[in-house]
Design an enzyme around this catalytic site. Structure first.
Site, PDB file in Angstrom:
ATOM      1  N   GLU A 192      48.836 117.825 -36.730  1.00 40.52           N
ATOM      2  CA  GLU A 192      48.995 118.985 -37.510  1.00 40.52           C
ATOM      3  C   GLU A 192      47.216 118.722 -37.808  1.00 40.52           C
ATOM      4  O   GLU A 192      45.852 117.974 -37.773  1.00 40.52           O
ATOM      5  CB  GLU A 192      49.536 117.699 -38.828  1.00 40.52           C
ATOM      6  CG  GLU A 192      51.190 117.934 -38.315  1.00 40.52           C
ATOM      7  CD  GLU A 192      52.044 117.427 -39.006  1.00 40.52           C
ATOM      8  OE1 GLU A 192      51.881 117.414 -40.662  1.00 40.52           O
ATOM      9  OE2 GLU A 192      52.213 116.998 -38.419  1.00 40.52           O
ATOM     10  N   LYS A 207      58.303 104.398 -38.649  1.00 42.53           N
ATOM     11  CA  LYS A 207      58.946 104.203 -37.619  1.00 42.53           C
ATOM     12  C   LYS A 207      59.559 102.575 -36.634  1.00 42.53           C
ATOM     13  O   LYS A 207      60.221 101.699 -36.811  1.00 42.53           O
ATOM     14  CB  LYS A 207      58.829 105.053 -35.945  1.00 42.53           C
ATOM     15  CG  LYS A 207      58.952 106.833 -36.542  1.00 42.53           C
ATOM     16  CD  LYS A 207      58.079 107.158 -35.407  1.00 42.53           C
ATOM     17  CE  LYS A 207      58.642 108.945 -35.953  1.00 42.53           C
ATOM     18  NZ  LYS A 207      57.461 109.663 -34.634  1.00 42.53           N
TER      19      LYS A 207
END
Lengths: 430, 430
Positions: A192, A207
Site C-alpha cells: 500500500e 494475525k
C-alpha cells in the site's frame, strides 16, 4: 430437506473483498443454496460512498446507514469486511444485539477485541466466524480449532504477511535493497501507499495474536506479541544468510514453553535454512507450519490476501454460519480455558546471527568469546574476515534465552575493540 | 456451560490407531472435556484378541462382542478403527440404528459404501465423520467440505500414500531400483508384508474416490477411479525424469472437465517438475494441492499415516461429533447434488513421456512423427540417442486426450522400425 425462505445477509463494506463476496453470492447462488440447505439472499450492502458504481449489485440494496440495515429486523447474518476498529466494532456489537451472527475478515479488530466480541456472540447464542482474518484463503482457523481440537499444538511458525514476503523474496532473488524491493512491491500493487502496517509487522502481529489464542486455548492480546518489522533487513543480511545456507523471512512464531506453563508470541525477521519448507514460499504467498503432539508437523500454504481468496474464506464461513442458523446451533466459540500466561520476549529461546565490525588485532576474538561466556551464551560458529586494518566477526550462537542474547549484544557494543554491531538476526527453523 | 454427565464412546478396534486414540482420550481427558463442553468417557473397547495386554486400557472395558457393545443402550459415539469392509460396515450400520454417531478412519469402506452409510446417518439424524480416512493427520476433509464450501474446487492433485512416496523418494535419491527400495521400506516398517494395496494404488484410489466426491459434490465410486500402480517404475525412468528436470510421484488427480459437465479421477505415477511443491515431498509424507476458483492454489502437507497422526484426526472428529450431540445438531453430511458423471481415463487430457527403442537408420523419426500426427497428438520435444546400430527416441508430447495418446503408443508398437516401447509415463504439474 430444502428450506425456501432465504437467509438474509447484510454485507458491511464493499471494497475489494466485499465486491467479490457479492459477486460470488450472485453467480454461485444455486451452489450455496444446495450446500446450506436454504437460499441466502444479499439483503443490503452498507457502504461509505453510495455513488460509486458497483457492477452486479442492485443499487436498491446499497445504503450508507449500516446501523439501520442491522436494526431493520430481517437480517440473519452480517458479513463485516470494513476493516479497522471503528465503526466495525460497534456494528458487530449491534448485530449481536439484534440476533445476527457475524462473519468477519477483520484481523485488527479480532486481535484487539476478540475476547469481548466472542463474549457478546456467546451471550446472544450467535456465531462469530473469522477464517478470512488470518492468511486469506488458507484454511487455518477452522483446521486449528476444529481438526486439531483433539490434539495439543506446541508450535506455530508461519509467513502470514504477503507484502513483506514479496519484498523479502525480491531482495533474495535479485540482490535488491529494501527500498528498491519495496518500490517494486508498491508499483505492482503488493504494498500500500503507506506500507507501515505490513513492513513494521503490525499486520502479522495481529494475525499472530489470533492464531496464538486458538492454538493454545488462551487469550493473547495484540500487546502480548513481540514485534519487529523488516525495514532494517539489508542486502548484506541476505548475503550473510546465503553463506549460512539460509534465507530471510518475516516470521510469526508462537510457542508453548518447554514446561507447558506459558506461551510466547512474536513477529520478527529471521534466517531459516533453505531446506525448510517455509524458505521456498515465494512472492506474496503465505504458509504456516503447525506442530502438534499427535499430528506431527503440518503445513498449510496458499494465497494470503487478495479479493477473491479472502472472499473464498468469507463464503466458507457464511455457509457454516448459515447451516448453524438453520440447525439453531452455534459453532465453536472462544476457547481460552487454559489461561496460560504470555511470557516476554526475553524468555524466548532462540539463536542469534551477529555481525561485528572489530579492530584487526590479536585478542579480539578472545575478548568477544569471553563476553558470550559471561552471559551464558554458547557459540556455534565464528567466522573472521580481515582487510585493511578492519575486520569483521560473524558469530552464530547456540540456543539461549533472548534476554541473554540481547544482553550479550549490549555488552559487545561496550567493548573498545568492537567498532560496531553491523547486524543482528535471529536464526529459526532448525 | 459444562455438562457433567459424560458422553460415552465405544472404540471399535484397538490396533495401532485405536490404542493411540484410547491413550490420548485418557491422558488429555481434561482438555477434551473443556473443548467439548462435557466429559467423554471410553465406555467399551471391542477387539478380536481380548487376551492381548493393552497398556492403559482397563481390562473391564474390553469385549469381543462389538455388536452387544453398540446395542447396550448407553453409547453416544462409536469410533471405528477396524478397517476393511466387514465387520466394519455392519457395525457402523448397527451404530446408526441405535442412535450412535460414528467417527471412522476406514477409507476402503467409505470409498466403496460411502453413499449408503451417509444415507443411513442422515436417516437417523446422526453424524458420520472420517477425516482420518484420507491423508492421516492432515486436515483435508474438513477444509474441503467446510472451509471451501463457498468456493468451486476445480482440481485436486496429491500424494496420498506414504508407503509409495517413501519408495519413490528412495529410488530418486539413491538410484535404487523398485525392489531394492521396497525392501528398505519393508525393513523400516513403511511397507506391509503384502504391499499390494499400496504399490498397486488401491489405497490411493480409495482416498481419491472420497476426495473427488467431496471436491465436486458428486458421487465417485471406487470403480470410477482409474488406477495404475507404481511397480513398473524403474531406475531408468528416474534417469529420464532427471534429464527433464522432473521427479516421479504416485499422484491422485481429480479434475473438473473444462466444460464443467463431468469430472475425472485417477491414480498413476507421473513425472512432475522439480519446481513443483509436490516434488519436494519426501519420505512417507503426504501433500495435497487444491485449486479452487476464488481461493486459488492451496496446499496441505503432513504425515499421511501412523498411529498418533491418525489418532489426531480421529479425535478432532470426536470433538466435533460430541459437540454436535450436545447441540442436538449434525454436521454437514454427503453433498452429491451436482450429480456430475465421471468420465473414463480416455477423456483425461494429459501429456506423455515415451521412450522408444528404434532401428538406427534414416527415416525413423519421420515415421514416428507421422504416427503422432495421425492421432492428433502434437510433439513437444524429441531426443534421439544412437549407439552400436541401436537407437532410442524420447518423445514428450503436448497435452492431448489420454485415448489419443494411448492410441498413438499402440500404433508405434506396430511400426517395424520400433523395436519396443521402453517406457511410458504421464507428465503432470505444469
Amino acid at each position: 430437506m430444502m428450506r425456501t425462505r432465504p437467509l438474509k445477509v447484510a454485507l458491511l463494506g464493499c471494497g475489494v473483498v466485499g465486491s467479490e463476496v457479492a459477486r460470488i453470492m450472485t453467480t454461485h447462488a444455486d451452489d450455496l443454496t444446495q450446500r446450506i440447505g436454504a437460499p441466502v439472499e444479499l439483503a443490503g450492502v452498507a457502504v461509505r460512498r453510495p455513488s460509486k458504481v458497483r457492477e452486479g449489485i442492485d443499487p436498491e440494496l446499497v445504503t450508507t446507514d449500516a446501523t439501520a440495515l442491522l436494526k431493520r429486523g430481517d437480517i440473519d447474518i452480517a458479513i463485516e469486511v470494513i476493516g479497522g476498529i471503528e465503526p466495525a466494532r460497534t456494528l458487530i456489537t449491534t448485530a449481536f444485539e439484534h440476533g445476527i451472527s457475524v462473519v468477519s475478515a477483520n484481523k485488527a479488530l479480532l486481535a484487539q477485541d476478540g475476547a469481548a466480541l466472542h463474549a457478546a456472540a456467546e451471550q446472544h447464542g450467535l456465531d462469530l466466524y473469522y477464517e478470512a482474518a488470518v492468511a486469506g484463503a488458507i484454511p487455518l482457523v477452522r483446521p486449528m480449532r476444529e481438526s486439531l481440537a483433539g490434539d495439543k499444538i506446541n508450535r506455530v511458525m508461519g509467513i502470514v504477511n504477503g507484502t513483506t514476503n514479496f519484498i523479502l523474496d525480491k531482495m533474495d532473488s535479485t540482490g535488491a535493497g529494501y527500498q528498491e524491493a519495496l518500490d517494486e512491491a508498491t508499483a505492482l500493487g503488493y504494498a500500500e501507499a503507506d506500507p507501515t502496517a505490513d513492513v513494521e509487522g503490525y499486520d502479522a502481529a495481529a494475525k499472530a495474536a489470533i492464531l496464538a489464542g486458538i492454538a493454545f486455548h488462551t487469550r493473547v492480546r495484540l500487546d502480548d506479541v513481540y514485534r519487529e518489522g523488516m525495514t532494517e533487513v539489508s542486502a548484506a543480511d541476505f548475503a550473510s544468510a546465503k553463506r549460512m545456507g539460509c534465507t530471510i523471512k518475516l516470521l510469526a512464531i508462537l510457542e508453548r514453553a518447554a514446561d507447558g506453563e506459558s506461551v510466547t508470541a512474536r513477529v520478527h525477521p529471521a534466517m531459516i535454512p533453505l531446506s525448510h519448507p517455509l524458505a521456498s514460499v515465494r512472492e506474496a504467498y503465505n504458509a504456516v507450519f503447525v506442530e502438534a503432539e499427535a499430528a506431527g508437523r503440518l503445513m498449510f500454504y496458499g494465497p494470503g490476501a487478495g479479493g477473491a481468496p479472502t472472499a473464498s474464506a468469507v463464503l466458507g464461513d457464511l455457509v457454516a454460519v448459515a447451516r448453524n442458523k438453520l440447525a439453531e446451533a452455534t459453532g465453536p466459540g472462544e476457547s481460552a480455558y487454559t489461561q496460560l500466561p504470555v511470557s516476554p520476549m526475553g524468555d524466548v529461546v532462540t539463536r542469534y546471527h551477529i555481525s561485528l565490525d572489530v579492530a584487526d588485532k590479536p585478542g579480539v576474538l578472545a575478548q568477544v568469546a569471553t563476553t558470550f561466556a559471561e552471559h551464558g551464551v554458547s557459540i556455534d560458529t565464528v567466522r573472521q574476515q580481515g582487510k585493511d586494518g578492519e575486520a569483521s566477526l560473524v558469530v552464530v550462537t547456540h540456543r539461549a534465552p533472548d534476554a541473554a542474547l540481547s544482553g550479550t549484544v549490549e555488552a559487545l557494543r561496550k567493548l573498545d575493540t568492537v567498532r560496531g554491531v553491523a547486524s543482528i538476526m535471529r536464526v529459526e527453523g532448525e
